[in-house]
Design a protein around this motif. Structure first.
Motif, PDB file in Angstrom:
ATOM      1  N   ASN A 173       0.846  -1.177   0.000  1.00  0.00           N
ATOM      2  CA  ASN A 173       0.000   0.000   0.000  1.00  0.00           C
ATOM      3  C   ASN A 173       0.894   1.243   0.000  1.00  0.00           C
ATOM      4  O   ASN A 173       1.472   1.590   1.036  1.00  0.00           O
ATOM      5  N   ARG A 219      -7.328  -5.822  -0.071  1.00  0.00           N
ATOM      6  CA  ARG A 219      -8.392  -6.748  -0.460  1.00  0.00           C
ATOM      7  C   ARG A 219      -8.395  -7.043  -1.963  1.00  0.00           C
ATOM      8  O   ARG A 219      -8.529  -8.180  -2.385  1.00  0.00           O
ATOM      9  N   TRP A 220      -8.219  -5.988  -2.774  1.00  0.00           N
ATOM     10  CA  TRP A 220      -8.312  -6.206  -4.228  1.00  0.00           C
ATOM     11  C   TRP A 220      -7.184  -7.116  -4.716  1.00  0.00           C
ATOM     12  O   TRP A 220      -7.382  -7.919  -5.626  1.00  0.00           O
ATOM     13  N   ILE A 221      -6.024  -7.030  -4.041  1.00  0.00           N
ATOM     14  CA  ILE A 221      -4.903  -7.908  -4.443  1.00  0.00           C
ATOM     15  C   ILE A 221      -5.171  -9.332  -3.942  1.00  0.00           C
ATOM     16  O   ILE A 221      -5.011 -10.317  -4.664  1.00  0.00           O
ATOM     17  N   LYS A 223      -8.042 -10.783  -3.211  1.00  0.00           N
ATOM     18  CA  LYS A 223      -9.147 -11.419  -3.958  1.00  0.00           C
ATOM     19  C   LYS A 223      -8.655 -11.949  -5.300  1.00  0.00           C
ATOM     20  O   LYS A 223      -8.999 -13.042  -5.734  1.00  0.00           O
ATOM     21  N   LYS A 224      -7.863 -11.141  -5.967  1.00  0.00           N
ATOM     22  CA  LYS A 224      -7.360 -11.524  -7.290  1.00  0.00           C
ATOM     23  C   LYS A 224      -6.423 -12.734  -7.158  1.00  0.00           C
ATOM     24  O   LYS A 224      -6.540 -13.695  -7.922  1.00  0.00           O
TER      25      LYS A 224
END
Ligand code: FAD
Length: 279
Positions: A173, A219-221, A223-224
């Motif tokens: 981040n 989260r977006w990383i 989840k992917k």
């Protein structure tokens, strides 16, 4: 800051077996072609890798590269740290990463040092300016910190004790690092704080380790990465894009270098190095 004023370095851990040592030698030869400023070598808490860290560091030096051993103090006596410092000094080592470390489970006594600032003070008292001392920094705060303000003060104490620069825990981040640097500047810290970069080689072990050391995988990383399951090629390709983007942003915003946690594997670090044109 121009590229050649920045410090690009690589972290290794000391291998446990002769096969591991041979593999690392081969990987290191490929990493050396990247021309890192130095290789740092980790140190098991309580001195568990003392001899192997020294052996690895000496090999790196004999190959003609700069080596920076890590030194953790928890569970150690003053005499044992003194003798390690003497060994390093006698062998021409001039760069250390000074840490508290974590007590191995079952070891109840912290030893002579409670926190890393006490180790930095001890190194300066014993050896003057012999070593360039790096310490650890935590843009997302250390998991045991009482609160962010105390953690920042603890970080400042290590620099006030005589550290020259810092390497951060890894993070994904950018804003966490930028905010941390702003906070440091606000309390008068102006020493280099080099971002620690963890290439993404897989998901489950990275997720476990990140939970333990307090590094957030956004989260977006997450989840992917989860969605790729066992498809390691996709994980690595996506990870390379994410980490390249992070490094580009860090460098564009003035980061004083990058320190790669290689886990003794050269391929992903070399790919990042090429994408970022660091050579
Ligand atoms: P410290 O700076 O002492 O901080 C530890 C905690 O104590 C923090 O929560 C801090 O806020 C708090 N604290 C500090 N001073 C005080 C005080 N006076 N009063 C109250 N609280 C205080 N581990 C290894 O075992 N071997 C390695 O080779 C290694 N290499 C690392 C390299 C890097 C770049 C990084 C970021 C970490 C590394 N670690 C390594 C992990 C590190 O040892 C752990 O994160 C450890 O828990 C903290 O070490 P530290 O030096 O940051 O401790």
């Amino acid at each position: 800051m121009t590229q050649n004023k920045r410090t690009f370095s690589l972290e290794l851990f000391p291998p446990q077996t002769p096969e591991g040592a041979a593999k690392l030698r081969a990987a290191r030869a490929r990493m050396a072609a990247l021309k890192p400023r130095f290789f740092s070598v980790t140190f098991g808490a309580g001195g568990s890798t003392r001899d192997r860290t020294l052996e690895t560091v000496l090999e790196i030096q004999q190959e003609g590269y700069q080596a920076a051993p890590h030194l953790s103090c928890i569970g150690s006596t003053r005499e044992s740290i003194r003798s390690i410092l003497e060994q390093y000094r006698a062998n021409g080592i001039r760069h250390l990463v000074a840490l508290r470390g974590d007590l191995p489970s079952g070891m109840a006594r912290p030893g002579a040092f409670r926190y890393a600032n006490e180790l930095v003070e001890f190194i300066r008292a014993e050896t003057g300016d012999c070593f360039h001392i790096e310490v650890a920094a935590y843009p997302e705060y250390h998991p045991q910190a009482k609160n962010p303000q105390d953690d920042l003060q603890s970080f400042k104490r290590k620099l006030d004790a005589g550290a020259n620069s810092a390497i951060t825990q890894y993070f994904y981040n950018f804003d966490a690092y930028a905010h941390f640097i702003d906070e440091c500047q606000a309390i008068g810290i102006d020493l280099p704080i080099v971002p620690g970069i963890m290439p993404i080689a897989g998901y489950s072990s990275l997720a476990r380790f990140s939970d333990t050391c307090g590094a957030e995988i956004p989260r977006w990383i997450r989840k992917k990465l989860e969605s790729y399951g066992d498809d390691n090629a996709s994980i690595r390709a996506f990870g390379l894009d994410v980490v390249t983007g992070l490094c580009e942003r860090l460098l564009a915003n003035g980061a004083p270098g990058l320190h790669f946690y290689t886990l003794n594997q050269d391929a992903l670090t070399a790919a990042l190095w090429q994408r970022l044109r660091l050579s």
